[in-house]
Design an enzyme around this catalytic site. Structure first.
Site, PDB file in Angstrom:
ATOM      1  N   ARG A  15      -0.972 -14.789  -4.320  1.00  9.74           N
ATOM      2  CA  ARG A  15      -1.909 -14.033  -3.100  1.00  9.74           C
ATOM      3  C   ARG A  15      -1.727 -12.714  -3.589  1.00  9.74           C
ATOM      4  NH1 ARG A  15       1.639 -16.379   1.047  1.00  9.74           N
ATOM      5  NH2 ARG A  15       2.959 -16.647  -0.282  1.00  9.74           N
ATOM      6  N   THR A  79      13.827 -22.374  -6.849  1.00  9.98           N
ATOM      7  CA  THR A  79      14.744 -21.294  -6.982  1.00  9.98           C
ATOM      8  C   THR A  79      15.862 -21.497  -7.393  1.00  9.98           C
ATOM      9  OG1 THR A  79      15.191 -21.562  -4.593  1.00  9.98           O
ATOM     10  CG2 THR A  79      13.953 -19.325  -5.074  1.00  9.98           C
ATOM     11  N   ASP A 102      10.332  -9.384  -5.910  1.00 12.40           N
ATOM     12  CA  ASP A 102       9.833  -8.721  -4.534  1.00 12.40           C
ATOM     13  C   ASP A 102      10.081  -9.404  -3.395  1.00 12.40           C
ATOM     14  OD1 ASP A 102      10.869 -11.231  -3.935  1.00 12.40           O
ATOM     15  OD2 ASP A 102       8.119 -12.596  -3.930  1.00 12.40           O
ATOM     16  N   GLU A 151      14.191 -25.815   4.525  1.00 14.25           N
ATOM     17  CA  GLU A 151      13.242 -25.361   3.835  1.00 14.25           C
ATOM     18  C   GLU A 151      11.598 -24.981   5.299  1.00 14.25           C
ATOM     19  OE1 GLU A 151      12.597 -22.529   2.218  1.00 14.25           O
ATOM     20  OE2 GLU A 151      14.814 -22.797   2.477  1.00 14.25           O
ATOM     21  N   TYR A 363     -11.796  28.995 -16.066  1.00 17.87           N
ATOM     22  CA  TYR A 363     -10.822  28.501 -16.780  1.00 17.87           C
ATOM     23  C   TYR A 363      -9.976  29.092 -17.644  1.00 17.87           C
ATOM     24  CZ  TYR A 363      -9.239  25.328 -19.723  1.00 17.87           C
ATOM     25  OH  TYR A 363      -8.585  24.272 -20.948  1.00 17.87           O
ATOM     26  N   ASN A 374      -6.044  40.878 -14.087  1.00 13.02           N
ATOM     27  CA  ASN A 374      -7.135  41.063 -12.757  1.00 13.02           C
ATOM     28  C   ASN A 374      -7.853  40.238 -14.297  1.00 13.02           C
ATOM     29  OD1 ASN A 374      -8.759  40.964 -11.245  1.00 13.02           O
ATOM     30  ND2 ASN A 374      -8.335  42.542 -10.370  1.00 13.02           N
ATOM     31  N   ALA A 377     -14.166  36.314 -11.291  1.00 12.06           N
ATOM     32  CA  ALA A 377     -14.735  35.533 -10.692  1.00 12.06           C
ATOM     33  C   ALA A 377     -15.583  34.877 -12.187  1.00 12.06           C
ATOM     34  CB  ALA A 377     -15.498  35.298  -9.469  1.00 12.06           C
TER      35      ALA A 377
END
Ligand code: UD1
Ligand code: CA
Length: 454
Positions: A15, A79, A102, A151, A363, A374, A377
């Site tokens: 599922r 099981t 689970d 069950e 970058y 410094n 930009a």
């Protein structure tokens, strides 16, 4: 008595509609089975046995480094059969605890209580549910003693009205369990060997069955589909957020924090909405994280601020740093105290010295910056020549003019100034102004071209 834990994980999980086996689906960034293995390990067992089947190679590979015995259940016959395939590896004197790959939220303290109840014989973990549909129901006699489990698919209308449900988790002395499992048949609605039939088998031998109750019904929730997985994710995240709030972490909204890893923090930290934490994240004192940030494997020093929409991965920040908004710090970024990395800046393997600033649109990769540098930009460290990466070194107090390309390997000396728009291909000496662009000239009397006629 030595404890052997058997984790059932052979189910297909159809599922989920996934190529990955169900127990490898992630909850809070880690496979479901990892959560169960961690809880199992907390009980300090002699051995953990994982019964695998569908997608077994993938499951084993994902946990190759864990000290687990793997037991294959080639065909899923129920099981009871699943536990039985693990039994040959378990000595008679042991206590066996059965968990499920689970059912990830089960807590160690609930299991410790169950194990205490299992000292004499079979003990099952049950839970009172408003809507027990889908679960096996606990049958008790008028005195309240457990008689069996039926069950859903085998239950009568009357039995379906019972609200005490079987969590599936149980514990028992190994020798007894072995006997009951050998006696199981598959004469039921699903044609399976039911582990739950051990209850009736124990009762038939005149042995009482103990029932422990899960303190919190979230603990026993299983995952069958993605809807349930998403529900468990919210429960898990909510628990973590509540714990962090109790520890003194400030959160703008506990429902809008996702921790897929571990978060440690000092005092007076605050995290705004929609922050994702991955791996190991450590915040010092007074750290503030703005909205919509992703922090993965980062250490952030005292009083640093991360502004909105920043992505930090594998970075280390000293105190009083400022990052973002919209910054991307990639692995190997190290910011010294008071360093600033502003908007639309990407850094990678970059050491940024004390008080240095890379404020906008740059970058900086494979770089070592001294103090009080410094970076203007639009500066790019051209670190990659198509084959190899090279280092850019910028010494204390250097000023890199806007829109400069620093072609590595290159060294900018202390207090050097690089003129805006330079393409720097050779080392720039300390203190000097380096200009590496064509000089501006103006041509007077120049005429723009005009359209030619016909
Ligand atoms: C089981 C219990 C039910 C309980 C419910 C709780 C039985 C017969 N019923 O029902 O009483 O209320 O869990 O969720 O035990 N598995 C294997 N190999 C198999 C069969 C199952 O490893 O051959 C594993 C599955 O992967 C799953 C778990 O065992 O993780 C439970 O199996 P499932 O078939 O889902 O049992 P339920 O019908 O939910
Ligand atoms: Ca189930």
């Amino acid at each position: 008595m030595e404890l052997h834990i058997v984790i059932l994980a052979a189910g297909q999980g159809t599922r989920m509609k996934s190529r990955r086996p169900k127990v490898l689906q992630d909850l809070a960034g880690r496979p479901l089975l990892a959560h169960v293995l961690d809880t199992a390990a907390a009980l300090d067992p002699a051995r953990i046995h994982v019964v695998y089947g569908h997608g077994g190679d993938q499951v084993r590979a994902a946990f190759a480094e864990r000290p687990v015995s793997w037991v294959e259940q080639a065909e899923q016959k129920g099981t009871g059969h699943a536990v039985d395939v693990a039994m040959p590896q378990i000595p008679d004197g042991a206590t066996v605890l059965v968990l499920y790959g689970d059912v990830p939220l089960i807590g160690a303290s609930t299991l410790r209580e169950l194990l205490q109840a299992a000292a004499q014989g079979l003990a099952i973990l049950t839970v009172e549910l408003d809507d027990p549909s889908g679960y096996g129901r606990i049958l008790r006699d008028p005195e309240g003693a457990v008689r069996g489990i039926v069950e859903q698919k085998d239950a009568s209308a009357e039995q379906l009205a019972i609200r005490e449900a079987n969590t599936g988790i149980l514990a028992a002395p190994a020798a007894q369990l072995r006997g009951w499992l050998e006696g199981l048949d598959n004469d039921n609605a699903q044609g399976e060997y039911y582990l739950t039939d051990c209850v009736a088998a124990s009762v038939a031998q005149g042995r009482a069955v103990a029932a422990a109750q899960a303190a919190d019904e979230d603990e026993i929730l299983g995952v069958n589909d993605r809807l349930q997985l998403a529900g468990l994710e919210r429960i898990y995240q909510r628990r973590q957020a509540s714990a962090l709030l109790r520890e003194g972490l400030g959160l703008a909204d506990p429902a809008r924090l996702d921790i897929r890893g571990r978060l440690r923090h000092g005092r007076d930290c605050h995290i705004d909405v929609n922050v994702v934490i991955e791996g190991e994240v450590v915040l010092g004192d007074g750290v503030r994280v703005g909205p919509n940030c992703v922090l993965r494997d980062v250490v952030i020093g005292d009083d640093s601020r991360i502004e909105a929409f920043s992505h930090l991965d594998g970075a280390t920040l000293a105190g009083d740093c400022q990052v973002g908004p919209y910054a991307r710090l990639r692995p190997g970024t190290e910011l010294a105290a008071r360093a600033k990395v502003g908007n639309f800046v990407e850094t990678k393997k970059a050491q940024v010295g004390e008080g240095s600033k890379i404020n906008h649109l740059s970058y900086v990769g494979d770089a070592v910056l001294g103090a009080d540098v410094n970076v203007g930009a639009g500066t790019i460290t051209c670190n990659y020549d198509g084959a190899n990466k090279h280092l850019t070194q910028i010494d204390d107090g250097a000023f890199i003019g806007s829109n400069s390309a620093l072609v590595a390997p290159v060294h900018i000396g202390a207090q050097a100034t690089i003129a805006a728009g330079s393409t720097v291909t050779r080392d720039a000496p300390a203190e000097a102004l380096t200009v590496a662009r064509s000089r501006q000239k103006s041509i007077s009397g120049w005429r723009r071209p005009t359209k030619s006629k016909g």
